[in-house]
Design a protein around this motif. Structure first.
Motif, PDB file in Angstrom:
ATOM      1  N   LEU A   3      -6.883  -1.499  11.345  1.00 39.69           N
ATOM      2  CA  LEU A   3      -7.149  -1.123   9.952  1.00 39.69           C
ATOM      3  C   LEU A   3      -5.835  -0.925   9.206  1.00 39.69           C
ATOM      4  O   LEU A   3      -5.024  -0.085   9.600  1.00 39.69           O
ATOM      5  CB  LEU A   3      -7.973   0.168   9.901  1.00 39.69           C
ATOM      6  N   PRO A   4      -5.629  -1.680   8.124  1.00 47.24           N
ATOM      7  CA  PRO A   4      -4.343  -1.587   7.426  1.00 47.24           C
ATOM      8  C   PRO A   4      -4.113  -0.211   6.777  1.00 47.24           C
ATOM      9  O   PRO A   4      -2.971   0.208   6.615  1.00 47.24           O
ATOM     10  CB  PRO A   4      -4.430  -2.694   6.362  1.00 47.24           C
ATOM     11  N   MET A  42       0.851  -1.200   0.000  1.00 48.81           N
ATOM     12  CA  MET A  42       0.000   0.000   0.000  1.00 48.81           C
ATOM     13  C   MET A  42       0.892   1.258   0.000  1.00 48.81           C
ATOM     14  O   MET A  42       1.815   1.362   0.809  1.00 48.81           O
ATOM     15  CB  MET A  42      -0.884  -0.014   1.247  1.00 48.81           C
ATOM     16  N   SER A  43       0.661   2.185  -0.904  1.00 46.49           N
ATOM     17  CA  SER A  43       1.507   3.387  -0.972  1.00 46.49           C
ATOM     18  C   SER A  43       1.110   4.359   0.144  1.00 46.49           C
ATOM     19  O   SER A  43       0.027   4.268   0.719  1.00 46.49           O
ATOM     20  CB  SER A  43       1.348   4.072  -2.332  1.00 46.49           C
ATOM     21  N   GLN A  76       0.225   7.298  -0.163  1.00 43.67           N
ATOM     22  CA  GLN A  76      -0.928   8.122  -0.519  1.00 43.67           C
ATOM     23  C   GLN A  76      -2.247   7.454  -0.128  1.00 43.67           C
ATOM     24  O   GLN A  76      -3.242   8.115   0.115  1.00 43.67           O
ATOM     25  CB  GLN A  76      -0.924   8.402  -2.021  1.00 43.67           C
ATOM     26  N   ASP A  77      -2.237   6.120  -0.109  1.00 48.61           N
ATOM     27  CA  ASP A  77      -3.456   5.397   0.255  1.00 48.61           C
ATOM     28  C   ASP A  77      -3.690   5.391   1.758  1.00 48.61           C
ATOM     29  O   ASP A  77      -4.770   5.079   2.219  1.00 48.61           O
ATOM     30  CB  ASP A  77      -3.377   3.941  -0.214  1.00 48.61           C
ATOM     31  N   ARG A  78      -2.671   5.682   2.499  1.00 46.05           N
ATOM     32  CA  ARG A  78      -2.785   5.596   3.957  1.00 46.05           C
ATOM     33  C   ARG A  78      -3.321   6.902   4.542  1.00 46.05           C
ATOM     34  O   ARG A  78      -3.039   7.977   4.045  1.00 46.05           O
ATOM     35  CB  ARG A  78      -1.420   5.294   4.585  1.00 46.05           C
ATOM     36  N   THR A  79      -4.103   6.771   5.580  1.00 46.02           N
ATOM     37  CA  THR A  79      -4.619   7.958   6.258  1.00 46.02           C
ATOM     38  C   THR A  79      -3.890   8.073   7.591  1.00 46.02           C
ATOM     39  O   THR A  79      -3.886   7.129   8.382  1.00 46.02           O
ATOM     40  CB  THR A  79      -6.130   7.797   6.511  1.00 46.02           C
ATOM     41  N   THR A  80      -3.251   9.220   7.791  1.00 38.73           N
ATOM     42  CA  THR A  80      -2.553   9.427   9.052  1.00 38.73           C
ATOM     43  C   THR A  80      -3.486  10.162  10.009  1.00 38.73           C
ATOM     44  O   THR A  80      -4.036  11.212   9.686  1.00 38.73           O
ATOM     45  CB  THR A  80      -1.256  10.235   8.827  1.00 38.73           C
TER      46      THR A  80
END
Lengths: 144, 342
Positions: free
Chosen positions: B28-29, B1-2, B4-8
Motif C-alpha cells: 500500500l503506497p 504523497m505528503s 500527512q497523507d501517509r499512515t505510519t
C-alpha cells in the motif's frame, strides 16, 4: 513446375474444375495439389490471399475458378477476414477451409458465413476429395 | 504523497497474521511500517521484515511508545497486550486490536486466496491457448507426412512398401489422436454455454487424457454405461471435471487397480460415478477435500484447487457431488446433473 502454374489446363483432357489452393506452407499446397490432380482437377497455388488474387488474374482464369481451398491463418489476415476477402473478389466461388485449428466455434462461424466445409489437418485424401466434389456439386445445384 | 497523507503503522505479532499484514502494508503506497515486534525471535514475519529493511524488535513496549505512530495493529491474539498498548501508546495513536484486527487479517487472507485462484484460472486459460497453438503447429507437418504417405500407397503396388507406409500412417494417426486430446482439454477453459452433453462420450474422452496421470499403467477399466445419458452443462467444464476426478483416481491407485466408470439416468437426472481401488481418503480429510488449497500431494504437484473447481462447476449446473471413501479400499465420486433447465 512453378508454383503458380496451372497443371493440366492445356493438356487436352477435360478438367473437373479449377481449384485455387492457398496455404503459406509449400508442402501443404503440394500435397493438396497431388491429391486433387489425381482426381482430374486443375490446381493453382498461392501462399496468401493477395497472391492468390494476383495469380488468378494474371492467368486470366478468373471466370474459370471453381473452388478455393484455403488456410485461415495468413500473415496479414486471419479467420473470417480471409473468407470475406475472397467473397469480395469471387462472390459465387465456394470456399473450403483447410486448417490446423480444430476450433468448433470457428468452424460454426465459418459455416454460417457460407463456407462449404471446414476441414482440419491432417485430413485424409478421400475426405478432401469428397469435400471438394460436394462443394462443386452444391454450386451446380445452386446454379452459380 | 505528503507525509500527512501517509499512515505510519506498527505491527505487533509476527506469526501468520503479522505475515499477511506485512505483505499487505508493504504493497500500500499510503502506509509506512515503522516496525514489527514479536516476543518470539523466530517468528516468520520478523525475518521477512528484516529482509525488507523494516525495523524488527522483541521489545514490544519500545515500539508501542514510538513518536509519530498513527496506528498500532495488534495481531498477537493476546488479550493482556491490549492493556500494555493502552498504557504505553501516545494519546494520538490509534489501536486496532482484538476482533477488529482479526477481521482485517481474515480479509487479507481471503483476498490473497482469490488472487491465487485467479492466477490459477489465468494459468489454465494460458495453457489452453498454448496447447492449441502447439496442436496447430503439429497438425500442419503431420498433414504433409500423412498425405504424402497416402499418396505413396496410391502410387505403388509393392506390398513391402505398402506395409511400411501403413506403419507410418498408423504412427501419424496416433500423433493426431494425442493432438486431438490436447486440444479438447485446452478447449475446456474457453467457452461457457450449457448444452445437452452425452456423458458416455465425455467419459471416454476424459479417460484418454487422464491415462497420462501416471507412468505406470496397469489399469483395469470397467465401464457400466447407461444408454443416452445426457446432462445440461458446458461440455468443456464437464470434461474438466471428469479429467480431474479420473486423474485423482488413477493417481490414488498409483496406476495399478480398477477404475469403474458408471452412468445412468433416472427421473431427468444424469448420474455419473467414478470409483477407484486406490489408497482412499481418511475420514478426517473427507470434509476438507473440496476446500480451496487443500492438498495432500507433495509441494509443487497439486494446487489443492482441483476438487474445489470440480465442486464449483457441479454446483453451477445445479448438480450434486458426493464422495464415499474407505482407507485402503478406494474412493467413489458420484455426480448428479439435471438433464434439462428449470
Amino acid at each position: 513446375m512453378s508454383e503458380s502454374q496451372t497443371a493440366g489446363m492445356f493438356s487436352g483432357r477435360e478438367s473437373e474444375g479449377l481449384v485455387l489452393v492457398v496455404d503459406d506452407e509449400s508442402d501443404v499446397r503440394k500435397v493438396v495439389r497431388m491429391t486433387l490432380e489425381k482426381s482430374g482437377y486443375d490446381v493453382v497455388e498461392a501462399e496468401d490471399g493477395e497472391k492468390a488474387i494476383e495469380e488468378i488474374k494474371k492467368g486470366e482464369n478468373s471466370i474459370l475458378l471453381n473452388l478455393i481451398i484455403t488456410d485461415i491463418r495468413m500473415p496479414n489476415m486471419n479467420g473470417i477476414d480471409v473468407i470475406n476477402y475472397y467473397k469480395k473478389e469471387w462472390p459465387s466461388v465456394p470456399i473450403i477451409v483447410l486448417t490446423g485449428f480444430p476450433d468448433v466455434e470457428m468452424s460454426t462461424t465459418m459455416l454460417q458465413h457460407g463456407v462449404s466445409d471446414y476441414l482440419v489437418k491432417p485430413v485424409e485424401s478421400e475426405k478432401l476429395r469428397a469435400s471438394v466434389a460436394k462443394a462443386l456439386e452444391q454450386r451446380e445445384v445452386r446454379g452459380f | 504523497m505528503s507525509n500527512q497523507d501517509r499512515t505510519t503503522v506498527v505491527i505487533l505479532g509476527a506469526g501468520k497474521g503479522g505475515t499477511a499484514l506485512l505483505e499487505l502494508f508493504t504493497r500500500l503506497p499510503g502506509v509506512e511500517i515503522a516496525g514489527i515486534a514479536d516476543q518470539d525471535a523466530s517468528a516468520p514475519a520478523l525475518q521477512h521484515a528484516s529482509q525488507l529493511g523494516i525495523p524488527i524488535t522483541q521489545d514490544l513496549v519500545s515500539l508501542i511508545s514510538l513518536q509519530g505512530i498513527n496506528l498500532i495493529v495488534n495481531v498477537t491474539g493476546d488479550p493482556h497486550l491490549d492493556l500494555l498498548v493502552a498504557a504505553h501508546k501516545h494519546p494520538e495513536t490509534e489501536v486496532l486490536g482484538g476482533s477488529a484486527s482479526k477481521v482485517l487479517w481474515d480479509f487479507v487472507q481471503h483476498a490473497s486466496q482469490i488472487q491465487s485462484q485467479l492466477f490459477q484460472t489465468e494459468k489454465l486459460a494460458g495453457m489452453g491457448t498454448f496447447a492449441s497453438g502447439i496442436a496447430h503447429d503439429i497438425n500442419n507437418p503431420l498433414y504433409i507426412l500423412l498425405a504424402f504417405a497416402e499418396n505413396i500407397l496410391e502410387e505403388t503396388d509393392d506390398p513391402r512398401i505398402h506395409e511400411q507406409v501403413r506403419s507410418i500412417i498408423e504412427a501419424g494417426k496416433r500423433i493426431q489422436g494425442i493432438c486431438q486430446n490436447i486440444t479438447r482439454y485446452a478447449r475446456a477453459t474457453n467457452t461457457d454455454n450449457a448444452i445437452a452433453v452425452e456423458v458416455n462420450e465425455k467419459l471416454d474422452e476424459a479417460l484418454n487424457i487422464a491415462r497420462y496421470a501416471t507412468t505406470l499403467q496397469d489399469l483395469t477399466i470397467v465401464k457400466s454405461f447407461g444408454e443416452h445419458v445426457e446432462v445440461l452443462v458446458n461440455p468443456g467444464e464437464l470434461f474438466q471435471v471428469l479429467v480431474n476426478l479420473m486423474t485423482n483416481a488413477i493417481q490414488a491407485m498409483e496406476g495399478k487397480g480398477t477404475l469403474t466408470l458408471s452412468t445412468s439416468c433416472e427421473n431427468g437426472v444424469g448420474k455419473i460415478s467414478i470409483a477407484d481401488t486406490g489408497s482412499g481418503i481418511p475420514t478426517e480429510n473427507l470434509e476438507k477435500i473440496f476446500d480451496p488449497f487443500f492438498t495432500t500431494k507433495p509441494l509443487g504437484q497439486g494446487t489443492g484447487l482441483g476438487l474445489h473447481n470440480v465442486k464449483t462447476i457441479i454446483k453451477k449446473y445445479r448438480g450434486e457431488l458426493r464422495v464415499e471413501s474407505k482407507v485402503g479400499k478406494g474412493t467413489t465420486f458420484s455426480i448428479e446433473l439435471p438433464r434439462s433447465p428449470k
